[in-house]
Design a protein around this motif. Structure first.
Motif, PDB file in Angstrom:
ATOM      1  N   LEU A   1      44.594  93.735  38.331  1.00  0.00           N
ATOM      2  CA  LEU A   1      44.240  94.742  39.689  1.00  0.00           C
ATOM      3  C   LEU A   1      43.557  94.065  40.665  1.00  0.00           C
ATOM      4  CD1 LEU A   1      43.371  97.885  37.465  1.00  0.00           C
ATOM      5  CD2 LEU A   1      45.463  97.552  39.045  1.00  0.00           C
ATOM      6  N   ILE A   2      42.661  93.025  40.262  1.00  0.00           N
ATOM      7  CA  ILE A   2      41.836  92.591  41.406  1.00  0.00           C
ATOM      8  C   ILE A   2      42.996  91.444  42.220  1.00  0.00           C
ATOM      9  CG2 ILE A   2      39.852  90.582  41.502  1.00  0.00           C
ATOM     10  CD1 ILE A   2      38.496  92.330  39.483  1.00  0.00           C
ATOM     11  N   GLU A   3      43.591  90.838  41.276  1.00  0.00           N
ATOM     12  CA  GLU A   3      44.566  90.046  41.865  1.00  0.00           C
ATOM     13  C   GLU A   3      45.300  90.508  43.083  1.00  0.00           C
ATOM     14  OE1 GLU A   3      44.716  86.663  41.889  1.00  0.00           O
ATOM     15  OE2 GLU A   3      42.977  86.444  40.536  1.00  0.00           O
ATOM     16  N   ALA A   4      45.846  91.832  42.756  1.00  0.00           N
ATOM     17  CA  ALA A   4      46.783  92.561  43.241  1.00  0.00           C
ATOM     18  C   ALA A   4      46.006  93.124  44.670  1.00  0.00           C
ATOM     19  CB  ALA A   4      47.178  93.726  42.601  1.00  0.00           C
ATOM     20  N   LEU A   5      44.674  93.667  44.485  1.00  0.00           N
ATOM     21  CA  LEU A   5      43.952  93.977  45.660  1.00  0.00           C
ATOM     22  C   LEU A   5      43.573  92.764  46.564  1.00  0.00           C
ATOM     23  CD1 LEU A   5      41.175  96.188  43.737  1.00  0.00           C
ATOM     24  CD2 LEU A   5      43.182  96.903  45.391  1.00  0.00           C
ATOM     25  N   VAL A   6      43.375  91.708  46.125  1.00  0.00           N
ATOM     26  CA  VAL A   6      43.216  90.565  47.002  1.00  0.00           C
ATOM     27  C   VAL A   6      44.368  90.297  47.829  1.00  0.00           C
ATOM     28  CG1 VAL A   6      43.059  87.842  46.973  1.00  0.00           C
ATOM     29  CG2 VAL A   6      41.520  89.431  45.625  1.00  0.00           C
ATOM     30  N   ALA A   7      45.612  90.338  47.014  1.00  0.00           N
ATOM     31  CA  ALA A   7      46.802  90.071  47.752  1.00  0.00           C
ATOM     32  C   ALA A   7      47.234  91.068  48.857  1.00  0.00           C
ATOM     33  CB  ALA A   7      48.127  90.115  46.626  1.00  0.00           C
ATOM     34  N   VAL A   8      46.632  92.288  48.602  1.00  0.00           N
ATOM     35  CA  VAL A   8      46.884  93.406  49.406  1.00  0.00           C
ATOM     36  C   VAL A   8      45.984  92.980  50.716  1.00  0.00           C
ATOM     37  CG1 VAL A   8      46.533  95.898  49.891  1.00  0.00           C
ATOM     38  CG2 VAL A   8      47.706  95.205  48.108  1.00  0.00           C
ATOM     39  N   ASP A   9      44.727  92.614  50.144  1.00  0.00           N
ATOM     40  CA  ASP A   9      43.698  92.189  51.606  1.00  0.00           C
ATOM     41  C   ASP A   9      44.250  91.090  52.209  1.00  0.00           C
ATOM     42  OD1 ASP A   9      40.800  92.541  52.688  1.00  0.00           O
ATOM     43  OD2 ASP A   9      40.871  90.506  51.668  1.00  0.00           O
ATOM     44  N   ASN A  10      44.881  90.207  51.740  1.00  0.00           N
ATOM     45  CA  ASN A  10      45.401  89.072  52.432  1.00  0.00           C
ATOM     46  C   ASN A  10      46.386  89.538  53.435  1.00  0.00           C
ATOM     47  OD1 ASN A  10      43.518  87.216  51.159  1.00  0.00           O
ATOM     48  ND2 ASN A  10      44.895  86.530  49.791  1.00  0.00           N
ATOM     49  N   MET A  11      47.475  90.452  52.881  1.00  0.00           N
ATOM     50  CA  MET A  11      48.593  90.838  53.804  1.00  0.00           C
ATOM     51  C   MET A  11      47.945  91.690  54.557  1.00  0.00           C
ATOM     52  SD  MET A  11      50.382  93.644  54.480  1.00  0.00           S
ATOM     53  CE  MET A  11      49.768  94.968  53.222  1.00  0.00           C
TER      54      MET A  11
END
Length: 154
Positions: free
Chosen positions: A92-102
């Motif tokens: 979940l944290i990895e997904a949130l980081v990816a969304v934040d980067n996007m």
């Protein structure tokens, strides 16, 4: 380059982090980035290059840490049996980081409209009224954001 500048870079990072372990990790990550993105010839301004790369890694580290802290605060109220497993939490944290980067790659207006639609559940017409933009413009911005989301998944 590694032998000459490793200790200096580690000290520089440690001053910004106050954490020896993370400073050591980011020192290694910096040299890995140099090895994977540069030719084997050492640049004339080695410290400038190392500092530039290390600053980017620091920013990434701080952003990830902030996202992780926000996530942990959001799930802190859950009972132990409801809390996600460590593996799920990491995903979940990895997904949130990816969304934040996007999201950080989007223009501010595009990001704002996309978040209005996704987080507030607003329709195109409601977003158009709030932003003062035509609905077709809102649709284009949201389309750009959705395309950015799709490219993140790959």
């Amino acid at each position: 380059m590694y032998c000459t500048h490793r200790r200096w870079l580690h000290t520089w990072l440690q001053r910004h982090l106050a954490d020896t372990g993370t400073a050591a990790d980011l020192t290694q990550d910096t040299f890995i980035r140099v090895l994977t993105t540069r030719s084997m010839q050492a640049p004339r301004e080695s410290r400038a290059l190392l500092t530039h790369i290390a600053k980017g890694l620091l920013i990434d580290y701080w952003r990830r840490r902030d996202i992780e802290q926000a996530y942990l605060q959001a799930v802190a109220h859950l009972a132990e049996h409801e809390a996600p497993s460590p593996e799920t939490r990491l995903m979940l944290i990895e997904a949130l980081v990816a969304v934040d980067n996007m999201l950080s790659t989007l223009k501010p207006l595009t990001r704002q409209m996309f978040l209005m639609a996704q987080l507030e559940g607003m329709t195109l017409a409601e977003i158009a009224v709030r932003t003062g933009k035509p609905a077709i413009t809102v649709r284009r911005h949201i389309r750009r954001a959705l395309l950015a989301c799709m490219s993140t998944q790959q």
